[in-house]
Design a protein around this motif. Structure first.
Motif, PDB file in Angstrom:
ATOM      1  N   ILE A  63       0.736  -1.141   0.018  1.00  0.00           N
ATOM      2  CA  ILE A  63       0.020   0.015  -0.124  1.00  0.00           C
ATOM      3  C   ILE A  63       0.850   1.239  -0.140  1.00  0.00           C
ATOM      4  CG2 ILE A  63      -0.310   0.356   2.471  1.00  0.00           C
ATOM      5  CD1 ILE A  63      -3.115   0.600  -0.156  1.00  0.00           C
ATOM      6  N   VAL A  64       2.190   1.014   0.487  1.00  0.00           N
ATOM      7  CA  VAL A  64       2.972   2.271   0.524  1.00  0.00           C
ATOM      8  C   VAL A  64       3.268   2.820  -0.827  1.00  0.00           C
ATOM      9  CG1 VAL A  64       5.379   3.340   1.215  1.00  0.00           C
ATOM     10  CG2 VAL A  64       3.943   1.714   2.806  1.00  0.00           C
ATOM     11  N   GLY A  65       3.644   1.887  -1.776  1.00  0.00           N
ATOM     12  CA  GLY A  65       3.797   2.251  -3.201  1.00  0.00           C
ATOM     13  C   GLY A  65       2.576   2.656  -3.823  1.00  0.00           C
ATOM     14  N   LYS A  66       1.405   2.226  -3.564  1.00  0.00           N
ATOM     15  CA  LYS A  66       0.473   2.683  -4.187  1.00  0.00           C
ATOM     16  C   LYS A  66      -0.162   4.306  -3.718  1.00  0.00           C
ATOM     17  CE  LYS A  66      -1.828  -2.138  -4.378  1.00  0.00           C
ATOM     18  NZ  LYS A  66      -2.715  -2.979  -4.137  1.00  0.00           N
ATOM     19  N   MET A  67       0.419   4.442  -2.391  1.00  0.00           N
ATOM     20  CA  MET A  67       0.037   5.843  -1.874  1.00  0.00           C
ATOM     21  C   MET A  67       0.900   6.808  -2.432  1.00  0.00           C
ATOM     22  SD  MET A  67      -0.243   4.941   2.118  1.00  0.00           S
ATOM     23  CE  MET A  67      -0.626   6.595   2.702  1.00  0.00           C
ATOM     24  N   ILE A  68       2.319   6.426  -2.681  1.00  0.00           N
ATOM     25  CA  ILE A  68       3.257   7.150  -3.372  1.00  0.00           C
ATOM     26  C   ILE A  68       2.895   7.497  -4.912  1.00  0.00           C
ATOM     27  CG2 ILE A  68       5.190   7.539  -4.414  1.00  0.00           C
ATOM     28  CD1 ILE A  68       6.372   5.890  -1.964  1.00  0.00           C
ATOM     29  N   GLU A  69       2.158   6.606  -5.338  1.00  0.00           N
ATOM     30  CA  GLU A  69       1.760   6.709  -6.950  1.00  0.00           C
ATOM     31  C   GLU A  69       0.718   7.662  -6.803  1.00  0.00           C
ATOM     32  OE1 GLU A  69       0.240   4.052 -10.392  1.00  0.00           O
ATOM     33  OE2 GLU A  69       1.591   2.896  -9.187  1.00  0.00           O
ATOM     34  N   PHE A  70      -0.459   7.251  -6.093  1.00  0.00           N
ATOM     35  CA  PHE A  70      -1.564   8.138  -5.881  1.00  0.00           C
ATOM     36  C   PHE A  70      -1.261   9.513  -5.683  1.00  0.00           C
ATOM     37  CE2 PHE A  70      -5.250   9.831  -3.723  1.00  0.00           C
ATOM     38  CZ  PHE A  70      -6.237   9.710  -4.557  1.00  0.00           C
ATOM     39  N   LEU A  71      -0.672   9.796  -4.649  1.00  0.00           N
ATOM     40  CA  LEU A  71      -0.462  11.460  -4.217  1.00  0.00           C
ATOM     41  C   LEU A  71       0.550  11.977  -5.592  1.00  0.00           C
ATOM     42  CD1 LEU A  71       0.927  10.991  -0.473  1.00  0.00           C
ATOM     43  CD2 LEU A  71      -1.429  12.118  -1.656  1.00  0.00           C
TER      44      LEU A  71
END
Length: 144
Positions: A63-71
């Motif tokens: 989820i950390v990578g997904k959060m970075i990508e999303f932001l």
């Protein structure tokens, strides 16, 4: 002040014993990922800012990578409002939501998407600092 991963603090919670898995800090924001010390793998995120702290279970460390990508991608695009659920339990939903009015404004919401219990505003420097802290967390994962 950020705790280095090497200290791997262990603490007891109502959920059992957890240890620090990875962390990052930027500006006035700190993000830590904890995992269970024994038993089935479960993970929690702590997002600590200048005026609020959030601690919730996450579905996994990816989820950390997904959060970075999303932001980073949502801020760079002109796309309308969108969201990313970052918590595991559906009944205690935590989500990142892109504002449809301002490109550099996001919300961290608690509760349902239709009627959140709370909506914490993240703007400009906060968004950049949270993304930088998340990249440090991701680096910790990449080192393992």
């Amino acid at each position: 002040m950020a705790t280095t991963r090497k200290t791997r603090a262990s603490r007891k919670t109502g959920l059992g014993s957890v240890v620090l898995l990875a962390n990052g800090a930027s500006g006035s924001w700190e993000i830590a990922i904890d995992e269970t010390a024994s038993g089935a793998g479960r993970w929690w995120a702590q997002i600590e800012g200048p005026t609020a702290t959030f601690y919730f279970e996450i579905p996994g460390v990816d989820i950390v990578g997904k959060m970075i990508e999303f932001l980073e991608h949502a801020q760079a695009s002109l796309q309308r409002a969108c969201s990313l659920v970052i918590s595991k339990p559906k009944e205690n939903r935590v989500a990142l939501v892109k504002d449809e009015e301002y490109a550099d404004r996001f919300f961290l919401t608690l509760g349902s998407s239709e009627k959140p219990l709370a909506r914490f505003v993240l703007t400009g420097p906060d968004v950049s600092q949270i993304a930088a802290a998340l990249r440090q967390v991701q680096e910790d994962f990449d080192e393992e």
